[in-house]
Design a protein around this motif. Sequence first.
Motif, PDB file in Angstrom:
ATOM      1  N   THR A  19       1.070  -1.089   0.078  1.00 42.75           N
ATOM      2  CA  THR A  19       0.173   0.031   0.164  1.00 42.75           C
ATOM      3  C   THR A  19       0.805   1.305  -0.179  1.00 42.75           C
ATOM      4  O   THR A  19       1.931   1.235   0.585  1.00 42.75           O
ATOM      5  CB  THR A  19      -0.857  -0.064   1.587  1.00 42.75           C
ATOM      6  N   ALA A  20       0.434   2.545  -0.742  1.00 42.85           N
ATOM      7  CA  ALA A  20       0.953   3.448  -0.573  1.00 42.85           C
ATOM      8  C   ALA A  20       0.276   4.840  -1.081  1.00 42.85           C
ATOM      9  O   ALA A  20      -0.592   4.318  -1.654  1.00 42.85           O
ATOM     10  CB  ALA A  20       2.244   3.848  -1.696  1.00 42.85           C
ATOM     11  N   GLU A  21       0.474   5.912  -0.404  1.00 41.70           N
ATOM     12  CA  GLU A  21      -0.535   7.097  -0.623  1.00 41.70           C
ATOM     13  C   GLU A  21      -0.111   7.734  -2.058  1.00 41.70           C
ATOM     14  O   GLU A  21       0.943   7.622  -2.562  1.00 41.70           O
ATOM     15  CB  GLU A  21      -0.252   8.008   0.384  1.00 41.70           C
ATOM     16  N   ILE A  22      -1.310   7.777  -2.973  1.00 40.13           N
ATOM     17  CA  ILE A  22      -1.161   8.366  -4.073  1.00 40.13           C
ATOM     18  C   ILE A  22      -1.544  10.055  -4.073  1.00 40.13           C
ATOM     19  O   ILE A  22      -2.693  10.246  -3.582  1.00 40.13           O
ATOM     20  CB  ILE A  22      -1.749   7.608  -5.431  1.00 40.13           C
ATOM     21  N   ASN A  26       3.621  12.341  -4.243  1.00 39.67           N
ATOM     22  CA  ASN A  26       3.762  10.734  -4.287  1.00 39.67           C
ATOM     23  C   ASN A  26       2.864  10.083  -5.542  1.00 39.67           C
ATOM     24  O   ASN A  26       1.913   9.536  -5.130  1.00 39.67           O
ATOM     25  CB  ASN A  26       3.715  10.041  -3.034  1.00 39.67           C
ATOM     26  N   GLY A  28       1.297   8.330  -8.633  1.00 42.36           N
ATOM     27  CA  GLY A  28       1.359   6.815  -9.093  1.00 42.36           C
ATOM     28  C   GLY A  28       0.836   6.759 -10.419  1.00 42.36           C
ATOM     29  O   GLY A  28       0.696   7.675 -11.322  1.00 42.36           O
ATOM     30  N   CYS A  29       0.699   5.450 -11.158  1.00 40.61           N
ATOM     31  CA  CYS A  29       0.615   5.184 -12.461  1.00 40.61           C
ATOM     32  C   CYS A  29      -0.463   3.940 -12.532  1.00 40.61           C
ATOM     33  O   CYS A  29      -0.181   2.868 -11.961  1.00 40.61           O
ATOM     34  CB  CYS A  29       1.794   5.019 -13.279  1.00 40.61           C
TER      35      CYS A  29
END
Length: 50
Positions: A19-22, A26, A28-29
């Motif tokens: 999991t990561a914050e977009i 930061n 994302g794609c």
Amino acid sequence: MALSPPSRKRSRVAEMPYTAEISRTNPGCFIFLVDQSASMSDPIGSGEMV
């Protein structure tokens, strides 16, 4: 040296492996691949329509 398996709780909810914050800082794609080739109309397996 024997290692004991990690303890895991059994649950019905699948856990996300990452999991990561977009956000703007930061980004994302997302990549969507659509197969429009003629082979997509070929039957799969027995060819039985469901």
